[in-house]
Write a protein that holds these residues in place. Structure first.
Motif, PDB file in Angstrom:
ATOM      1  N   ASP A  66      45.436  45.795  45.241  1.00 18.06           N
ATOM      2  CA  ASP A  66      46.353  44.970  45.292  1.00 18.06           C
ATOM      3  C   ASP A  66      45.997  44.345  46.846  1.00 18.06           C
ATOM      4  OD1 ASP A  66      48.497  43.595  46.476  1.00 18.06           O
ATOM      5  OD2 ASP A  66      49.857  45.073  45.777  1.00 18.06           O
ATOM      6  N   ASN A  67      45.864  43.039  46.860  1.00 14.96           N
ATOM      7  CA  ASN A  67      45.402  42.391  48.351  1.00 14.96           C
ATOM      8  C   ASN A  67      46.161  42.722  49.563  1.00 14.96           C
ATOM      9  OD1 ASN A  67      47.521  40.722  47.678  1.00 14.96           O
ATOM     10  ND2 ASN A  67      46.056  39.226  47.053  1.00 14.96           N
ATOM     11  N   ASP A  90      43.703  30.972  46.010  1.00 17.58           N
ATOM     12  CA  ASP A  90      43.984  30.324  45.071  1.00 17.58           C
ATOM     13  C   ASP A  90      44.952  31.243  44.040  1.00 17.58           C
ATOM     14  OD1 ASP A  90      44.272  28.667  42.607  1.00 17.58           O
ATOM     15  OD2 ASP A  90      42.081  29.561  42.014  1.00 17.58           O
ATOM     16  N   TYR A 108      45.057  38.189  34.021  1.00 17.43           N
ATOM     17  CA  TYR A 108      46.186  38.331  34.951  1.00 17.43           C
ATOM     18  C   TYR A 108      47.397  37.914  34.606  1.00 17.43           C
ATOM     19  CZ  TYR A 108      45.485  33.802  37.029  1.00 17.43           C
ATOM     20  OH  TYR A 108      45.416  32.445  37.352  1.00 17.43           O
ATOM     21  N   TYR A 315      36.399  32.991  33.108  1.00 14.11           N
ATOM     22  CA  TYR A 315      37.739  33.519  33.741  1.00 14.11           C
ATOM     23  C   TYR A 315      38.779  32.378  33.693  1.00 14.11           C
ATOM     24  CZ  TYR A 315      40.700  36.538  36.562  1.00 14.11           C
ATOM     25  OH  TYR A 315      41.471  37.591  37.042  1.00 14.11           O
ATOM     26  N   THR A 317      41.655  29.904  34.811  1.00  9.09           N
ATOM     27  CA  THR A 317      41.805  29.222  36.179  1.00  9.09           C
ATOM     28  C   THR A 317      40.731  29.293  37.075  1.00  9.09           C
ATOM     29  OG1 THR A 317      42.951  31.027  37.397  1.00  9.09           O
ATOM     30  CG2 THR A 317      44.240  29.719  36.083  1.00  9.09           C
ATOM     31  N   LYS A 319      37.748  28.083  39.304  1.00  7.44           N
ATOM     32  CA  LYS A 319      37.728  27.093  40.044  1.00  7.44           C
ATOM     33  C   LYS A 319      36.168  26.259  40.053  1.00  7.44           C
ATOM     34  CE  LYS A 319      41.940  26.260  40.959  1.00  7.44           C
ATOM     35  NZ  LYS A 319      42.197  27.227  39.909  1.00  7.44           N
ATOM     36  N   PHE A 342      42.415  36.384  46.404  1.00  5.06           N
ATOM     37  CA  PHE A 342      42.644  36.252  45.148  1.00  5.06           C
ATOM     38  C   PHE A 342      41.385  35.812  44.276  1.00  5.06           C
ATOM     39  CE2 PHE A 342      46.699  35.902  47.253  1.00  5.06           C
ATOM     40  CZ  PHE A 342      47.627  36.574  46.695  1.00  5.06           C
ATOM     41  N   SER A 345      37.325  35.030  39.331  1.00  4.28           N
ATOM     42  CA  SER A 345      35.870  35.000  38.990  1.00  4.28           C
ATOM     43  C   SER A 345      34.911  35.072  40.096  1.00  4.28           C
ATOM     44  CB  SER A 345      35.590  33.947  37.868  1.00  4.28           C
ATOM     45  OG  SER A 345      35.597  32.736  38.778  1.00  4.28           O
ATOM     46  N   THR A 347      34.280  32.571  42.540  1.00  2.29           N
ATOM     47  CA  THR A 347      33.643  31.260  42.678  1.00  2.29           C
ATOM     48  C   THR A 347      33.469  30.999  44.344  1.00  2.29           C
ATOM     49  OG1 THR A 347      35.087  30.444  41.048  1.00  2.29           O
ATOM     50  CG2 THR A 347      33.886  28.801  42.406  1.00  2.29           C
ATOM     51  N   ASP A 363      40.555  41.584  44.389  1.00  6.15           N
ATOM     52  CA  ASP A 363      41.308  41.088  43.126  1.00  6.15           C
ATOM     53  C   ASP A 363      41.839  42.413  42.715  1.00  6.15           C
ATOM     54  OD1 ASP A 363      41.653  37.948  41.574  1.00  6.15           O
ATOM     55  OD2 ASP A 363      42.247  40.085  40.436  1.00  6.15           O
ATOM     56  N   ASN A 364      42.956  42.341  41.948  1.00  9.26           N
ATOM     57  CA  ASN A 364      43.621  43.397  41.597  1.00  9.26           C
ATOM     58  C   ASN A 364      43.327  43.527  40.026  1.00  9.26           C
ATOM     59  OD1 ASN A 364      45.402  41.757  40.779  1.00  9.26           O
ATOM     60  ND2 ASN A 364      47.353  42.655  41.402  1.00  9.26           N
ATOM     61  N   SER A 365      42.449  42.654  39.343  1.00  6.29           N
ATOM     62  CA  SER A 365      42.449  42.722  37.961  1.00  6.29           C
ATOM     63  C   SER A 365      41.106  43.125  37.568  1.00  6.29           C
ATOM     64  CB  SER A 365      42.423  41.200  37.243  1.00  6.29           C
ATOM     65  OG  SER A 365      41.895  40.944  36.357  1.00  6.29           O
TER      66      SER A 365
HETATM   67  C1  LIG Z   1      44.238  31.600  39.972  1.00  5.46           C
HETATM   68  S1  LIG Z   1      43.515  33.205  39.894  1.00  5.46           S
HETATM   69  C2  LIG Z   1      41.831  32.829  41.032  1.00  5.46           C
HETATM   70  C3  LIG Z   1      40.771  32.270  40.384  1.00  5.46           C
HETATM   71  C4  LIG Z   1      39.612  31.931  41.162  1.00  5.46           C
HETATM   72  N1  LIG Z   1      39.713  31.017  42.379  1.00  5.46           N
HETATM   73  C5  LIG Z   1      38.456  31.535  40.626  1.00  5.46           C
HETATM   74  O1  LIG Z   1      37.684  30.666  40.974  1.00  5.46           O
HETATM   75  O2  LIG Z   1      37.861  32.146  39.742  1.00  5.46           O
HETATM   76  C6  LIG Z   1      44.232  34.268  40.837  1.00  5.46           C
HETATM   77  C7  LIG Z   1      43.989  35.779  40.910  1.00  5.46           C
HETATM   78  O3  LIG Z   1      44.622  36.453  41.784  1.00  5.46           O
HETATM   79  C8  LIG Z   1      44.742  37.764  41.349  1.00  5.46           C
HETATM   80  N2  LIG Z   1      45.839  38.412  41.830  1.00  5.46           N
HETATM   81  C9  LIG Z   1      46.958  38.286  41.404  1.00  5.46           C
HETATM   82  N3  LIG Z   1      47.908  39.112  42.229  1.00  5.46           N
HETATM   83  C10 LIG Z   1      46.968  39.783  42.996  1.00  5.46           C
HETATM   84  C11 LIG Z   1      47.149  40.753  43.900  1.00  5.46           C
HETATM   85  N4  LIG Z   1      48.487  41.300  44.302  1.00  5.46           N
HETATM   86  N5  LIG Z   1      46.159  41.594  44.699  1.00  5.46           N
HETATM   87  C12 LIG Z   1      45.039  40.915  44.478  1.00  5.46           C
HETATM   88  N6  LIG Z   1      44.582  39.889  43.394  1.00  5.46           N
HETATM   89  C13 LIG Z   1      45.759  39.529  42.883  1.00  5.46           C
HETATM   90  C14 LIG Z   1      44.600  37.625  39.776  1.00  5.46           C
HETATM   91  O4  LIG Z   1      44.226  38.625  39.467  1.00  5.46           O
HETATM   92  C15 LIG Z   1      43.920  36.151  39.615  1.00  5.46           C
HETATM   93  O5  LIG Z   1      42.336  36.668  39.457  1.00  5.46           O
END
Ligand SMILES: C[S@@+](CC[C@H](N)C(=O)[O-])C[C@H]1O[C@@H](n2cnc3c(N)ncnc32)[C@H](O)[C@@H]1O
Length: 441
Positions: A66-67, A90, A108, A315, A317, A319, A342, A345, A347, A363-365
């Motif tokens: 968790d961030n 993002d 996610y 992945y 979304t 970017k 966040f 993947s 990027t 990232d938490n996933s």
């Molecule tokens: C919109 S995606 C990001 C995509 C990224 N910009 C890319 O180009 O691949 C949002 C990400 O935020 C992560 N996320 C959501 N809540 C989070 C948290 N509390 N801590 C860390 N990562 C989190 C999700 O797992 C997801 O991978």
């Protein structure tokens, strides 16, 4: 086009209330149930429920967890307060959906809505501001669900005066919408600096031959240099030097010279004034002095990779790397820290590395970790639906032609990056296993 004039040129006495009267903010804030105290959050130490730490020495760091906790760790335990030059996030967008990758793996959830979503983002933004250096900037990517609520929150945290831009991005090609509304093809990026003194390397696009000839149509007879002609007077009467005679001529009625007559003399001496057959002077603006077409705040040339011929991890979304290249080049320099908490993947991390920045990703996933390792160790694939963009309109074609990415995004470079593992092995989880799986193949 309506253009405002500066307040000092306003001729009547008037009171214009500005943000200055509110000490930098606009004197309002957004209230909702569950809004917590910022100082408590900043001072709270991390609970260390992030998982492993991967990285390359102290430079490139990747956290799985968790961030919120990782950001506290960066502030309190890694001494990174005020050290990060650029943050791009993002996050989930408040869409109330779940996301799967192209191979149908759960990636996610984006299930926080309303005030829960706002507070989730606000807490992270408060910590991100602590990490940002005084000359740093933050970019927050969202869509039409929550951008306006988060804009108000960012005004509170970063100060309305530090709001630097609202970028509208074309995210995909035109849709055949069945809903009774306009096709939604845009998302938004909120851009704030921490102070007035922030890193800014102006983003430009290259000129096409066609555009150059259209905008700079004249050729200087003596030097062969290309130029355009612009007026040397501007609206408004002035009583000082710029309202006086130059070379036996007064400025046209209701106007003044844009430059002091002494400066106009220098222009003329240097061959920078064009005299028409009827003796009308114009200034020559030289094409070779132009650094490129400045990028504006509507971006149609960096749609998501699935719609373009760019390799991706798959992945959801994910970017377009070209989008990140523009942001990283504009708002950081080589050797600076770039943070994306966040990371998805990866990027941002990949492009930051290629542009010689240090990076921190969170990232938490688990699926995110899998895709980041895939990106760094195996490389990316073309997976887009390349038929979608078969008939781009002229505007789209023009913008795409103008943008010349400097880094290579087929990930060959990132595969050879020295991405060594070191781990804080306090926690047992699957991130280490995923890492080993990709490292060994
Ligand atoms: C919109 S995606 C990001 C995509 C990224 N910009 C890319 O180009 O691949 C949002 C990400 O935020 C992560 N996320 C959501 N809540 C989070 C948290 N509390 N801590 C860390 N990562 C989190 C999700 O797992 C997801 O991978």
């Amino acid at each position: 086009m309506a253009t405002g004039i500066t307040k000092k040129n306003w001729q009547e006495e008037t009171t214009i209330i500005t943000d200055e009267s509110f000490d930098g903010s606009f004197g309002y804030e957004i209230q909702y149930k569950g809004k917590s105290s910022a100082s408590e959050l900043i001072n709270k130490l991390p609970e260390q429920n992030y998982s492993k730490i991967f990285g390359n020495g102290e430079d490139n760091l990747l956290f799985n967890g968790d961030n919120l906790d990782v950001l506290k760790h960066l502030i309190h335990e890694r001494n990174l307060k005020n050290k990060i030059k650029l943050i791009y996030i993002d996050p989930p967008y408040g869409t109330n959906s779940v996301f799967h990758s192209r191979n149908q793996k759960s990636s996610y959830k984006d299930d926080l809505v309303g005030s829960h979503f706002i507070e989730f983002i606000r807490k992270r933004l408060i910590l991100l501001r602590e990490l940002l250096s005084d000359d740093g900037s933050i970019y927050v990517h969202l869509d039409n669900n929550m951008t306006f609520e988060i804009k108000l929150i960012m005004d509170e945290i970063f100060g309305a005066k530090n709001f630097k831009g609202f970028i509208s991005r074309k995210k995909c090609s035109n849709k055949n919408y069945t809903k009774n509304t306009y096709g939604n093809i845009s998302d938004y990026i909120l851009f704030y600096s921490k102070t007035e003194n922030y890193i800014w390397n102006r983003a430009t696009l290259v000129w096409t031959d066609e555009k150059m000839k259209k905008e700079y149509p004249c050729i200087d007879e003596n030097t062969g240099r290309r130029f355009k002609k612009v007026p040397i007077h501007a609206p408004g009467v002035r009583n000082g030097e710029t309202g006086k005679m130059w070379k036996g001529m007064m400025p046209p009625k209701g106007k003044h010279w844009q430059y002091l007559p002494s400066k106009l003399d220098v222009f003329d001496k240097n061959g920078d004034i064009y005299w028409s057959a009827t003796g009308n002077p114009r200034r020559k603006v030289w094409f070779d002095k132009n650094k490129g077409v400045a990028v504006q705040d509507i971006w149609t040339d960096v749609q998501d990779s699935v719609n373009q011929n760019v390799k991706i991890t798959g992945y959801p979304t994910e970017k377009n790397p070209n989008l990140l290249e523009r942001i990283i080049n504009a708002s950081s320099n080589e050797g600076d820290y770039v943070l994306d908490c966040f990371a998805g993947s990866g990027t941002t991390l990949d492009v930051a590395g290629q542009l010689k920045r240090k990076w921190i990703g969170v990232d938490n996933s688990s699926e995110s970790m899998r895709n980041i390792f895939k990106r760094f160790f195996k490389g990316l694939k073309q997976m887009g639906n390349f038929n979608i963009n078969k008939n781009p309109n002229k505007d789209e074609l023009d913008q795409m032609k103008l943008f010349e990415p400097t880094a290579k995004y087929n990930s060959d470079l990132s595969k050879t990056m020295d991405f060594e593992f070191y781990a804080d092995s306090r926690f047992e989880d699957d991130a280490f296993g995923i890492y080993e799986e990709y490292r060994e193949e």
